[in-house]
Design a protein around this motif. Sequence first.
Motif, PDB file in Angstrom:
ATOM      1  N   LYS A   9       1.415  10.276  -9.263  1.00  0.00           N
ATOM      2  CA  LYS A   9       0.923  10.044  -7.907  1.00  0.00           C
ATOM      3  C   LYS A   9       1.459  11.103  -6.960  1.00  0.00           C
ATOM      4  O   LYS A   9       2.653  11.411  -6.956  1.00  0.00           O
ATOM      5  N   TYR A  11       0.515  12.631  -2.762  1.00  0.00           N
ATOM      6  CA  TYR A  11      -0.275  12.383  -1.558  1.00  0.00           C
ATOM      7  C   TYR A  11      -0.758  13.700  -0.980  1.00  0.00           C
ATOM      8  O   TYR A  11      -0.156  14.755  -1.195  1.00  0.00           O
ATOM      9  N   ARG A  12      -1.829  13.588  -0.221  1.00  0.00           N
ATOM     10  CA  ARG A  12      -2.305  14.739   0.534  1.00  0.00           C
ATOM     11  C   ARG A  12      -1.491  14.792   1.824  1.00  0.00           C
ATOM     12  O   ARG A  12      -1.347  13.779   2.509  1.00  0.00           O
ATOM     13  N   GLY A  53       0.217  -3.229  -6.831  1.00  0.00           N
ATOM     14  CA  GLY A  53      -0.509  -4.222  -6.051  1.00  0.00           C
ATOM     15  C   GLY A  53      -1.995  -3.923  -5.924  1.00  0.00           C
ATOM     16  O   GLY A  53      -2.750  -4.750  -5.425  1.00  0.00           O
ATOM     17  N   GLY A  54      -2.399  -2.731  -6.341  1.00  0.00           N
ATOM     18  CA  GLY A  54      -3.822  -2.418  -6.342  1.00  0.00           C
ATOM     19  C   GLY A  54      -4.380  -2.020  -4.998  1.00  0.00           C
ATOM     20  O   GLY A  54      -5.585  -2.027  -4.811  1.00  0.00           O
ATOM     21  N   ILE A  55      -3.535  -1.680  -4.021  1.00  0.00           N
ATOM     22  CA  ILE A  55      -4.096  -1.232  -2.751  1.00  0.00           C
ATOM     23  C   ILE A  55      -4.104   0.287  -2.661  1.00  0.00           C
ATOM     24  O   ILE A  55      -4.522   0.849  -1.672  1.00  0.00           O
ATOM     25  N   ASP A  56      -3.655   0.949  -3.693  1.00  0.00           N
ATOM     26  CA  ASP A  56      -3.796   2.402  -3.763  1.00  0.00           C
ATOM     27  C   ASP A  56      -4.014   2.746  -5.234  1.00  0.00           C
ATOM     28  O   ASP A  56      -3.702   1.952  -6.106  1.00  0.00           O
ATOM     29  N   GLU A  57      -4.583   3.920  -5.475  1.00  0.00           N
ATOM     30  CA  GLU A  57      -4.860   4.289  -6.855  1.00  0.00           C
ATOM     31  C   GLU A  57      -4.018   5.474  -7.267  1.00  0.00           C
ATOM     32  O   GLU A  57      -3.740   6.344  -6.454  1.00  0.00           O
ATOM     33  N   ARG A  65      -3.545  -4.776 -14.451  1.00  0.00           N
ATOM     34  CA  ARG A  65      -2.920  -6.059 -14.107  1.00  0.00           C
ATOM     35  C   ARG A  65      -3.528  -7.126 -15.010  1.00  0.00           C
ATOM     36  O   ARG A  65      -4.669  -7.496 -14.849  1.00  0.00           O
ATOM     37  N   VAL A  69      -1.644 -10.942  -9.583  1.00  0.00           N
ATOM     38  CA  VAL A  69      -0.563 -10.240  -8.904  1.00  0.00           C
ATOM     39  C   VAL A  69      -0.782 -10.376  -7.404  1.00  0.00           C
ATOM     40  O   VAL A  69      -1.903 -10.241  -6.913  1.00  0.00           O
ATOM     41  N   SER A  70       0.277 -10.649  -6.673  1.00  0.00           N
ATOM     42  CA  SER A  70       0.151 -10.807  -5.218  1.00  0.00           C
ATOM     43  C   SER A  70      -0.045  -9.452  -4.562  1.00  0.00           C
ATOM     44  O   SER A  70       0.052  -8.419  -5.209  1.00  0.00           O
ATOM     45  N   TRP A  71      -0.335  -9.454  -3.304  1.00  0.00           N
ATOM     46  CA  TRP A  71      -0.356  -8.206  -2.544  1.00  0.00           C
ATOM     47  C   TRP A  71       1.090  -7.815  -2.262  1.00  0.00           C
ATOM     48  O   TRP A  71       1.976  -8.662  -2.346  1.00  0.00           O
ATOM     49  N   GLN A  75       4.260  -4.717   3.287  1.00  0.00           N
ATOM     50  CA  GLN A  75       3.518  -3.500   3.646  1.00  0.00           C
ATOM     51  C   GLN A  75       2.267  -3.910   4.402  1.00  0.00           C
ATOM     52  O   GLN A  75       1.196  -4.059   3.842  1.00  0.00           O
ATOM     53  N   GLY A  76       2.411  -4.082   5.697  1.00  0.00           N
ATOM     54  CA  GLY A  76       1.269  -4.506   6.507  1.00  0.00           C
ATOM     55  C   GLY A  76       0.862  -5.920   6.141  1.00  0.00           C
ATOM     56  O   GLY A  76       1.677  -6.730   5.728  1.00  0.00           O
ATOM     57  N   GLY A  77      -0.418  -6.211   6.281  1.00  0.00           N
ATOM     58  CA  GLY A  77      -0.898  -7.527   5.904  1.00  0.00           C
ATOM     59  C   GLY A  77      -0.939  -8.512   7.053  1.00  0.00           C
ATOM     60  O   GLY A  77      -1.502  -9.580   6.913  1.00  0.00           O
TER      61      GLY A  77
ATOM     62  N   PRO B  96      -4.160  -3.072   8.853  1.00  0.00           N
ATOM     63  CA  PRO B  96      -3.143  -3.919   8.203  1.00  0.00           C
ATOM     64  C   PRO B  96      -3.728  -4.821   7.126  1.00  0.00           C
ATOM     65  O   PRO B  96      -3.033  -5.209   6.198  1.00  0.00           O
ATOM     66  N   ALA B  99      -3.994  -4.419   3.086  1.00  0.00           N
ATOM     67  CA  ALA B  99      -2.893  -4.739   2.187  1.00  0.00           C
ATOM     68  C   ALA B  99      -3.346  -5.732   1.132  1.00  0.00           C
ATOM     69  O   ALA B  99      -2.700  -5.873   0.101  1.00  0.00           O
ATOM     70  N   TYR B 100      -4.444  -6.446   1.407  1.00  0.00           N
ATOM     71  CA  TYR B 100      -4.999  -7.350   0.408  1.00  0.00           C
ATOM     72  C   TYR B 100      -6.062  -6.578  -0.358  1.00  0.00           C
ATOM     73  O   TYR B 100      -7.011  -6.087   0.242  1.00  0.00           O
TER      74      TYR B 100
END
Lengths: 220, 262
Positions: A9, A11-12, A53-57, A65, A69-71, A75-77, B96, B99-100
């Motif tokens: 991984k 980042y740009r 968590g699957g919010i980034d690749e 997974r 799996v929870s978020w 990190q935000g939310g 925000p 995140a989910y």
Amino acid sequence: MIVVEDVYKRYRTEHGVGKWVLHGINLEIPRQLNVGLIGANGAGKSTLLRLIGGIDEPTKGRVERRCRVSWPMGQGGLEGTLTGRQNAKFVCRVHGHQDDLADRLGFIKDFSELRDAFDEPVSTYSSGMRSRLQFALSLAFDFDIYISDEVTAAGDASFRKKAADAFASMVTRAGLIMVAHDEGTLKQFCQAGILIFDGGAYWFDAIDDALKAYEDTFSK
Amino acid sequence: MLNTARNPLSVTTSVWQAIFLREALDRLFDMRGAWFWLLIEPVLHIGFIAFVFSAIRVRTVANSDTFIWITVGMLAFFLFRRTSIQVMYAADCNRPLFAYRQVKPFDAAIVRAALEALLMILATMMILAISALLGHEVLPADPLMVVWVALGLWLFGIGYGLVASVLMALVPETEHILKLLMMPLYLVSGVVWPLMSIPQPYRDVLMFNPVAHGLELVRQGFTSYYHAVPGVSVAYLYAWVVGSVFLGMVLYRRFSRQLVMK
């Protein structure tokens, strides 16, 4: 079980492509085990949690997974303009719990101990209150593995104990992957550890060994 | 319970429902009487311009009642502009919540556009009801045409918003350029100025703008004896709709990660 297969991984950045944050990571994280992620600031702990968590690749490789799996908590939310209750309703609906909304909201309100503040906008919350809400939110759902990014750091001692007890009580049902910088917290919550150092990830069956290995990296 | 994985469709519908309620809360109740101002703002804006033009300037524009000509044109223009702006900032305003992992930027964009359509329908009904009470002919001569063209403008708003939000995420400077483009669009689309009165060859240049086609067509749908600019075509508007929505969806698919991260 979560399978992390040869994950790279980067980042740009403003100056083009950044350096590799994670460099060829292979992990198999079982369910029903509490795992602590250890590493220096900027080592890539949060990045790894985001990928799990699957919010980034991942840039290369893949994350699989094989359970619920929870978020990544912490990190935000949470949307600042909405109240705690409205945020909780949003999360319940996203997870398909429109029908038993009232039960879940009741649990979240009780567990977070926010009382009247539950109906105030989240932007007015202290960091401790936010982490209470985030913790309660994810415990309201039956995940196999919960992911927590420094959520416990802001909570006070009594809440930390409550959270640790909650995880201890469901150790047969669910596991936890957490990032924390406080050694005591890690020992309180976790059995196993993953050390992230120099873009690589190293698995330790005992959290004490992981902490020891982490301290050894200081002298290098 | 959660033991069986939900199918993708039910995940998406529950996400849309959740975002819709969250967005509606934010739009309608984020401050005292927010819903009132949301509806009254276009009423006052359109009412004022329509009053000034019909009372002081002229009674008819190209055979159409000026009051209705202005009202209908502005409503159609606002439908496009408000939808496009809502879609443009959909990812920014819901950051925000990504995140989910179930929640994708595209969900936010679609739901916001739907909410905007709903609000515009309410505002339109209110404004047309007031116009009817003032003695104007508000029932469209060709309702299907009006619905069809309004749908086209709404979809073009979505397409434009999708493309613009990806451009803004990739090259932040484009925000300034797009804002500069939006400002004269009000004038060159013929919202307050009949494009019929623009001499050739300049009119043809202005008619490259699909929004101008939309406005002329909506007016024609309302007043059958209205002299629209020659060459207006639903097909031209929908060509832009298909092009922009397709491009927008491709860009969302390709760059969804850049939209979420900052």
